[in-house]
Design a protein around this motif. Structure first.
Motif, mmCIF file in Angstrom:
data_model
loop_
_atom_site.group_PDB
_atom_site.id
_atom_site.type_symbol
_atom_site.label_atom_id
_atom_site.label_comp_id
_atom_site.label_asym_id
_atom_site.label_seq_id
_atom_site.Cartn_x
_atom_site.Cartn_y
_atom_site.Cartn_z
ATOM 1 N N MET A 166 -9.991 2.998 -6.514
ATOM 2 C CA MET A 166 -9.791 2.667 -5.104
ATOM 3 C C MET A 166 -10.295 1.271 -4.768
ATOM 4 S SD MET A 166 -10.600 6.252 -3.103
ATOM 5 C CE MET A 166 -9.989 5.622 -1.527
ATOM 6 N N LEU A 167 -11.266 0.782 -5.524
ATOM 7 C CA LEU A 167 -11.749 -0.576 -5.296
ATOM 8 C C LEU A 167 -10.631 -1.584 -5.512
ATOM 9 C CD1 LEU A 167 -13.904 -2.753 -4.862
ATOM 10 C CD2 LEU A 167 -14.549 -2.495 -7.273
ATOM 11 N N GLU A 168 -9.823 -1.390 -6.555
ATOM 12 C CA GLU A 168 -8.714 -2.299 -6.805
ATOM 13 C C GLU A 168 -7.666 -2.211 -5.703
ATOM 14 O OE1 GLU A 168 -8.373 -4.704 -9.158
ATOM 15 O OE2 GLU A 168 -10.488 -4.204 -9.448
ATOM 16 N N VAL A 169 -7.469 -1.011 -5.159
ATOM 17 C CA VAL A 169 -6.539 -0.858 -4.031
ATOM 18 C C VAL A 169 -7.063 -1.632 -2.823
ATOM 19 C CG1 VAL A 169 -5.355 0.794 -2.530
ATOM 20 C CG2 VAL A 169 -5.853 1.412 -4.905
ATOM 21 N N VAL A 170 -8.371 -1.532 -2.573
ATOM 22 C CA VAL A 170 -8.991 -2.289 -1.480
ATOM 23 C C VAL A 170 -8.770 -3.781 -1.683
ATOM 24 C CG1 VAL A 170 -11.212 -2.976 -0.475
ATOM 25 C CG2 VAL A 170 -10.741 -0.567 -0.891
ATOM 26 N N LYS A 171 -9.070 -4.273 -2.872
ATOM 27 C CA LYS A 171 -8.995 -5.707 -3.131
ATOM 28 C C LYS A 171 -7.598 -6.271 -2.914
ATOM 29 C CE LYS A 171 -12.675 -6.006 -6.626
ATOM 30 N NZ LYS A 171 -12.948 -6.247 -8.066
ATOM 31 N N ARG A 172 -6.572 -5.497 -3.193
ATOM 32 C CA ARG A 172 -5.214 -6.037 -3.173
ATOM 33 C C ARG A 172 -4.444 -5.737 -1.890
ATOM 34 N NH1 ARG A 172 -4.543 -8.456 -7.974
ATOM 35 N NH2 ARG A 172 -2.514 -9.180 -7.245
ATOM 36 N N LEU B 67 0.833 -1.204 0.000
ATOM 37 C CA LEU B 67 0.000 0.000 0.000
ATOM 38 C C LEU B 67 0.867 1.253 0.000
ATOM 39 C CD1 LEU B 67 -2.871 1.136 0.099
ATOM 40 C CD2 LEU B 67 -2.797 0.947 2.594
ATOM 41 N N ARG B 68 1.963 1.220 0.772
ATOM 42 C CA ARG B 68 2.877 2.373 0.810
ATOM 43 C C ARG B 68 3.479 2.630 -0.570
ATOM 44 N NH1 ARG B 68 6.204 0.491 4.096
ATOM 45 N NH2 ARG B 68 5.395 1.383 6.048
ATOM 46 N N ASP B 69 3.872 1.543 -1.244
ATOM 47 C CA ASP B 69 4.466 1.699 -2.576
ATOM 48 C C ASP B 69 3.467 2.299 -3.562
ATOM 49 O OD1 ASP B 69 6.801 0.654 -1.631
ATOM 50 O OD2 ASP B 69 6.517 -1.349 -2.501
ATOM 51 N N VAL B 70 2.249 1.831 -3.512
ATOM 52 C CA VAL B 70 1.227 2.345 -4.428
ATOM 53 C C VAL B 70 0.915 3.805 -4.120
ATOM 54 C CG1 VAL B 70 -1.222 2.188 -5.027
ATOM 55 C CG2 VAL B 70 0.170 0.124 -4.984
ATOM 56 N N MET B 71 0.745 4.132 -2.842
ATOM 57 C CA MET B 71 0.375 5.501 -2.471
ATOM 58 C C MET B 71 1.500 6.495 -2.768
ATOM 59 S SD MET B 71 -1.806 4.836 1.060
ATOM 60 C CE MET B 71 -2.284 6.552 1.261
ATOM 61 N N ALA C 251 -16.608 0.128 7.918
ATOM 62 C CA ALA C 251 -15.601 -0.745 8.526
ATOM 63 C C ALA C 251 -14.335 0.043 8.837
ATOM 64 C CB ALA C 251 -15.284 -1.915 7.599
ATOM 65 N N MET C 252 -13.912 0.889 7.907
ATOM 66 C CA MET C 252 -12.734 1.725 8.120
ATOM 67 C C MET C 252 -12.930 2.657 9.319
ATOM 68 S SD MET C 252 -9.732 2.925 7.402
ATOM 69 C CE MET C 252 -9.199 2.440 5.762
ATOM 70 N N LEU C 253 -14.103 3.253 9.434
ATOM 71 C CA LEU C 253 -14.362 4.158 10.553
ATOM 72 C C LEU C 253 -14.275 3.427 11.888
ATOM 73 C CD1 LEU C 253 -17.328 6.363 9.246
ATOM 74 C CD2 LEU C 253 -14.895 6.910 9.301
ATOM 75 N N ASN C 254 -14.715 2.185 11.911
ATOM 76 C CA ASN C 254 -14.651 1.416 13.156
ATOM 77 C C ASN C 254 -13.237 0.927 13.462
ATOM 78 O OD1 ASN C 254 -17.327 0.832 14.619
ATOM 79 N ND2 ASN C 254 -17.896 0.704 12.452
ATOM 80 N N GLY D 49 -7.605 7.074 6.295
ATOM 81 C CA GLY D 49 -7.382 5.930 7.174
ATOM 82 C C GLY D 49 -6.159 5.135 6.762
ATOM 83 N N TRP D 50 -6.017 4.897 5.451
ATOM 84 C CA TRP D 50 -4.828 4.185 4.966
ATOM 85 C C TRP D 50 -3.552 4.960 5.298
ATOM 86 C CZ3 TRP D 50 -7.119 3.211 -0.577
ATOM 87 C CH2 TRP D 50 -7.959 2.090 -0.528
ATOM 88 N N LYS D 51 -3.574 6.248 5.073
ATOM 89 C CA LYS D 51 -2.379 7.057 5.316
ATOM 90 C C LYS D 51 -1.993 7.010 6.788
ATOM 91 C CE LYS D 51 -0.331 11.585 4.418
ATOM 92 N NZ LYS D 51 -0.537 12.951 3.887
ATOM 93 N N ASP D 52 -2.994 7.067 7.665
ATOM 94 C CA ASP D 52 -2.708 7.006 9.100
ATOM 95 C C ASP D 52 -2.152 5.638 9.488
ATOM 96 O OD1 ASP D 52 -2.953 7.962 11.942
ATOM 97 O OD2 ASP D 52 -4.361 6.271 12.006
ATOM 98 N N PHE D 53 -2.728 4.557 8.951
ATOM 99 C CA PHE D 53 -2.222 3.218 9.241
ATOM 100 C C PHE D 53 -0.742 3.105 8.872
ATOM 101 C CE2 PHE D 53 -6.700 1.282 8.561
ATOM 102 C CZ PHE D 53 -7.010 1.471 9.900
ATOM 103 N N ILE D 54 -0.402 3.598 7.688
ATOM 104 C CA ILE D 54 0.979 3.503 7.214
ATOM 105 C C ILE D 54 1.908 4.370 8.064
ATOM 106 C CG2 ILE D 54 2.499 4.129 5.286
ATOM 107 C CD1 ILE D 54 0.279 3.183 3.416
ATOM 108 N N ASN D 55 1.477 5.568 8.378
ATOM 109 C CA ASN D 55 2.311 6.457 9.198
ATOM 110 C C ASN D 55 2.578 5.858 10.569
ATOM 111 O OD1 ASN D 55 2.461 8.328 7.147
ATOM 112 N ND2 ASN D 55 0.826 9.636 7.949
ATOM 113 N N ARG D 56 1.550 5.255 11.167
ATOM 114 C CA ARG D 56 1.726 4.665 12.497
ATOM 115 C C ARG D 56 2.581 3.410 12.433
ATOM 116 N NH1 ARG D 56 -2.308 2.571 14.669
ATOM 117 N NH2 ARG D 56 -3.968 2.850 13.155
ATOM 118 N N LYS D 57 2.498 2.687 11.307
ATOM 119 C CA LYS D 57 3.311 1.476 11.156
ATOM 120 C C LYS D 57 4.784 1.848 11.047
ATOM 121 C CE LYS D 57 3.857 -2.966 10.397
ATOM 122 N NZ LYS D 57 3.552 -3.988 11.432
#
Length: 659
Positions: A510-516, A368-372, A535-538, A651-659
């Motif tokens: 974005m659907l393809e990003v979700v799927k992969r 995800l980081r590489d794609v973003m 789901a992301m909000l939760n 949400g994705w950006k925050d996940f990656i930053n925290r990782k």
């Protein structure tokens, strides 16, 4: 005296889908999800108009309006005494069988049946029969329908020759005049039933050349009659099938049906709200008998919940219904050589997480980081609302051409600022909006080279449709070339165009990003934004904290064109409430009595409701007040669609930053 329990066209259709459904249809005390399907309502309105147009091609007909069986039958019988007659909604019964024929034409000893369908047909390309000689699956319901009608009429009038026809919108036809569809307006009568009022201004010029095609299908009906049908443990011919279904329905006897793929779409499932008001689940009753399941069994996920899984039939034959019964070799996960996980790996990820009761979200952080990292700011998130109009808006257009009536556009800047940058909506009746739609989209996207995002294929496919419309349009369009170049710059070509391309700013799906790269068990395997977003909000504490405040209230906060002092995060039973359920209702400033007069719907919170709302604005008689309320609701709904895309990105950006 109670009216007879007839097997009608609609009940026969249900029985063909699943014979057990006959027991539950129309039965008080049981949930029925098909009743409130706004998407089907929208399609039905197109059906109303096509049906009304078809009657214009069979003039001087007599309409049977009564819904009472006896009255309708008596009125039809009286009209059939004439040597030649045209009847709309003719009522025919024999024994325990009853049909209403869209258009019946009697001439001497010949009866012509015309079943009108709100579906398009392209002469020279579409075909009912497969290369093996059988009826193609996609056409089977339509041919079963008219074959049933012909069967009933032949039994009722054995001395007549009965010919069967299907009537479709002809995709090869072109609209002869401007404003044709506005001459078929949908209204509600005193009983609340929807009907079409045909304008007195309708002329011969509006009607010819015809927009509909009539296809005689007696040969196809013969194939339907010759086929064998498995039901109730018996193998029956068509007449035997009809007799059996009618007899069981009249006696109110449930026909046991084995668990099959049909179960996954059963409308007799009771949802949470249904259960709260005491409605029962026919689906549950069936499975209790067929599978011997208890209450706890129904809490389990099943093979029908596995995303895009084609191996269900094999597991059904082995009586392996629960997701816990699936083994790794059933899914056979393997990589496909691309970044992220393959479709089969994703299916097994879903099953494995369920079987281990692991409810945490899965993220391919590095992928995800590489794609973003390839995305260029500012980021543009767009969403379209579109429809296919049965009767075209303008001269020269085809039935069921694509109409793009609305878009929303959010921008995220490199510093994290979020702005609802722009939108477009057409609410003017009878106006073909596509070219103004694309002009406005172009003006909002052409000022930088930032990445553009869509969710799923819809936006790309529809821009290809508009591209083709621009190319084929014979009228003078001064900026035709500029609009076509713009479309090509942000899309890739589909099979509907002759020369292929991939635009330099081809939209990112974005659907393809979700799927992969992302899976949350809360989605239950679905990749729809309507499931991924809540789901992301939760899953995201960052989003919960940011959007629990009224982010639109601050000058420096998120900018919105339709919301003020609004918070997207609310909780119920410890879970974040789906924001689509928080969208404001329409008509809040009028009494409940007046509300029921104005509208049967009060919320636009899904794509089907949006399509229905636009259809109502175009074709129904309504007040200016109601028009403005619906327009406002559409704008809010579409804005939330692109805001949902923004929040998923955040949400994705925050996940990656925290990782």
């Amino acid at each position: 005296m109670a009216s007879r329990r007839y097997l009608t066209k609609s009940r026969f259709k249900l029985g063909m889908e699943c014979p057990a459904k006959l027991f539950y249809t129309g039965k008080a005390g049981y949930a029925n999800q098909s009743i409130d399907d706004s998407f089907l309502d929208a399609l039905a309105e197109g059906g109303f108009q096509v049906g009304a147009l078809a009657k214009q091609y069979f003039p001087d007909g007599h309409e049977i309006e009564s819904l009472d069986y006896a009255e309708a039958l008596a009125e039809t019988a009286e009209l059939l005494k004439h040597d030649s007659v045209v009847i709309y909604e003719a009522a025919i019964a024999v024994g325990n069988l009853f049909v209403r024929v869209d258009i019946l034409v009697k001439s001497g000893n010949v009866i012509e049946l015309y079943e009108v369908k709100a579906k398009s047909f392209k002469l020279g390309e579409d075909d009912f029969i497969s290369s093996r000689g059988g009826i193609k699956a996609g056409w089977r319901p339509y041919l079963n329908d008219i074959a049933f009608q012909k069967h009933v009429v032949e039994k009722a009038f054995p001395e007549y020759r009965v010919n069967a026809h299907l009537v479709f919108a002809d995709k090869n036809a072109v609209c002869p005049t401007d404003g044709l569809n506005q001459k078929f307006r949908v209204i509600k009568d005193e009983a609340g039933r929807k009907k079409v009022v045909v304008s007195e201004a309708l002329s011969e010029d509006d009607l010819y050349p015809e927009m509909l095609c009539r296809l005689r299908v007696d040969g196809e009906c013969d194939i339907v009659y010759q086929d064998q049908y498995e039901v109730g443990g018996n193998s029956l011919c068509f007449s035997g099938l009809v007799e059996y279904l009618a007899g069981q329905y009249e006696a109110d006897i449930k026909i046991d049906a084995p668990v099959s793929n049909t179960c996954s779409g059963c409308e007799f499932v009771a949802g949470e709200v249904d259960l709260e008001v005491g409605l029962k689940s026919g689906f549950k009753e069936c499975w209790e008998k067929q599978l011997g399941w208890s209450e706890s069994d129904f809490e389990c996920k099943t093979i029908f919940d596995v995303w895009s899984y084609r191996g269900k039939e094999k597991l059904l034959q082995q009586n392996r219904i629960k997701m816990d019964d699936i083994e790794c070799e059933d899914i056979a996960p393997k990589p496909d050589g691309r970044l992220g996980i393959s479709a089969s790996e994703r299916r097994w990820l879903q099953v494995e997480k369920y079987q281990t009761r692991d409810n945490t979200a899965w993220i391919d952080y590095s992928g995800l980081r590489d794609v973003m990292s390839t995305w260029e700011y500012p980021l543009h998130f767009i969403d379209f609302e579109t429809t296919m109009v049965a009767l075209p808006f303008n001269v020269g257009r085809h039935p069921y051409e694509g109409v793009a009536f609305q878009f929303s556009h959010h921008v995220v800047y490199e510093d994290g600022k979020v702005e609802h940058f722009g939108e477009y909506i057409n609410s003017e009746r009878g106006v073909f909006p596509n070219y103004d739609f694309i002009r406005e989209l172009k003006s909002q996207l052409e000022n930088d080279s930032g990445s553009i995002f869509r969710y799923a294929d819809h936006e790309n496919s529809f821009l290809n449709i508009i591209y083709r419309q621009l190319i084929e349009d014979k009228t003078d369009i001064p900026d035709r070339e500029e609009l076509c170049d713009f479309i090509k710059s942000i899309t890739h070509s589909t099979g509907s165009v002759s020369k292929g391309w991939i635009g330099e700013r081809d939209m990112i799906d974005m659907l393809e990003v979700v799927k992969r790269f992302y899976y949350d068990p809360r989605t239950n395997g679905s990749n729809s934004i309507k499931q991924v977003f809540p789901a992301m909000l939760n899953s995201s504490e960052y989003l919960q904290k940011k959007y629990s405040e009224p982010v639109y209230s601050s000058v420096d906060g998120t900018k919105s064109l339709n919301f003020k002092d609004w918070s997207w995060i609310q909780y119920k039973d410890g879970e974040v409430v789906d924001p689509y359920k928080l969208l404001p209702k329409m008509f809040n400033d009028i009494s409940e009595k007046d509300h029921s007069i104005i509208s049967s719907d009060d919320t636009v919170n899904n794509g089907g409701a949006a399509l229905a709302a636009y259809g109502r604005m175009q074709f129904e008689e309504m007040s200016e007040y109601e028009m403005e309320e619906i327009k406002s609701a559409l704008l809010k709904y579409c804005e939330l669609d692109t805001m949902a895309m923004v929040m998923i990105y955040e949400g994705w950006k925050d996940f990656i930053n925290r990782k």
